[in-house]
Design an enzyme around this catalytic site. Structure first.
Site: not given
Length: 258
Positions: A151, A155, A230, A232
């Site tokens: 990642h 988030d 959500h 990011h």
């Protein structure tokens, strides 16, 4: 024998000349001025008729002259004192007005400095990209959901339509579709770093816009490569993918508590 008899006659006494009389009068006035006593000035038949009598000042005109002179002096003194008092009042008023203007200018300057300092602090402040949220997926988490294998951002939990804010002051350099990021916004911050906001359901800014800390830039969503709504969020050293840095450390270094 003839005798010679001397012819006798009366000897005439000549009256004093006008010049002499004037001199005598002046001498009398001088005597009055120095002693305050008016002496007999051979003022004519009246004086001769009353030997030893001192002429009244009203008759000589000297008292009037003295009274007028004293009155004029008092008037002049009173006028001078009044003028000096007026000048003192004017000077005091001018001094007070100058002091008031100086204080007003100092207060104005202090307010301007305070306003500039407040604006500087506001522009240098940082805020979380979503209010009252938390990180649902951490930076560097591994998994097949990401093409890089990990990642590249964090988030923030946010239901669809939640306001997304710029974390600081900067200029929008990208606003539109971002592939796997869906609708995204990239902002160049004042310190030269970049921040990215992905998966938006709506974008409220355009390229070239200047934004302040906390400015609304869009709404959260689930566009692009995502399993649900959500936000990011990424912090980068350049606008390009792959220049990411730890976004939590980045925000904390700017005073944001997460």
């Amino acid at each position: 024998m003839a005798s010679f008899t001397r012819v006798t006659g009366k000897h005439r006494h000549r009256r004093p000349s006008r010049l002499a009389r004037s001199g005598a009068n002046l001498a009398g006035i001088a005597t009055l001025a120095t002693t305050g006593i008016v002496t007999s000035l051979a003022a004519g038949p009246a004086s001769a008729a009353s030997p030893g009598k001192v002429p009244e000042a009203e008759q000589t005109g000297l008292r009037q002259a003295i009274v007028i002179d004293d009155s004029l002096a008092r008037t002049v003194d009173a006028q001078a004192e009044a003028q000096q008092a007026a000048a003192d009042v004017a000077a005091a008023r001018a001094k007070a007005e100058a002091a008031a203007k100086k204080r007003a200018a100092e207060v104005k300057a202090a307010k301007k400095r305070a306003a500039r300092e407040a604006e500087r602090k506001r522009l240098n402040a940082f805020v979380p990209p979503v209010e009252n949220s938390y990180i649902s997926t951490s930076y560097g988490a591994s998994g097949g959901a990401w093409s890089s294998g990990s990642h590249t951002g964090v988030d923030f939990h946010a239901s669809s339509g939640t306001t997304v804010r710029s974390v600081g002051a900067g200029t929008v350099v990208e606003a539109g579709w971002g592939g796997s990021y869906g609708n995204n916004v990239v902002i160049k911050m004042k310190d030269g770093t970049y921040t990215q906001y992905g998966h938006l359901s709506a974008i409220h800014v355009s390229v070239g816009d200047s934004v302040a800390p906390g400015a609304k830039i869009g709404l959260s969503g689930s566009t692009g490569n995502t399993t649900g709504p959500h936000l990011h969020f990424e912090a980068r050293t350049s606008p390009d993918y792959g220049s990411d840095i730890d976004p939590v450390a980045y925000l904390r270094s700017h005073g944001v508590s997460l």
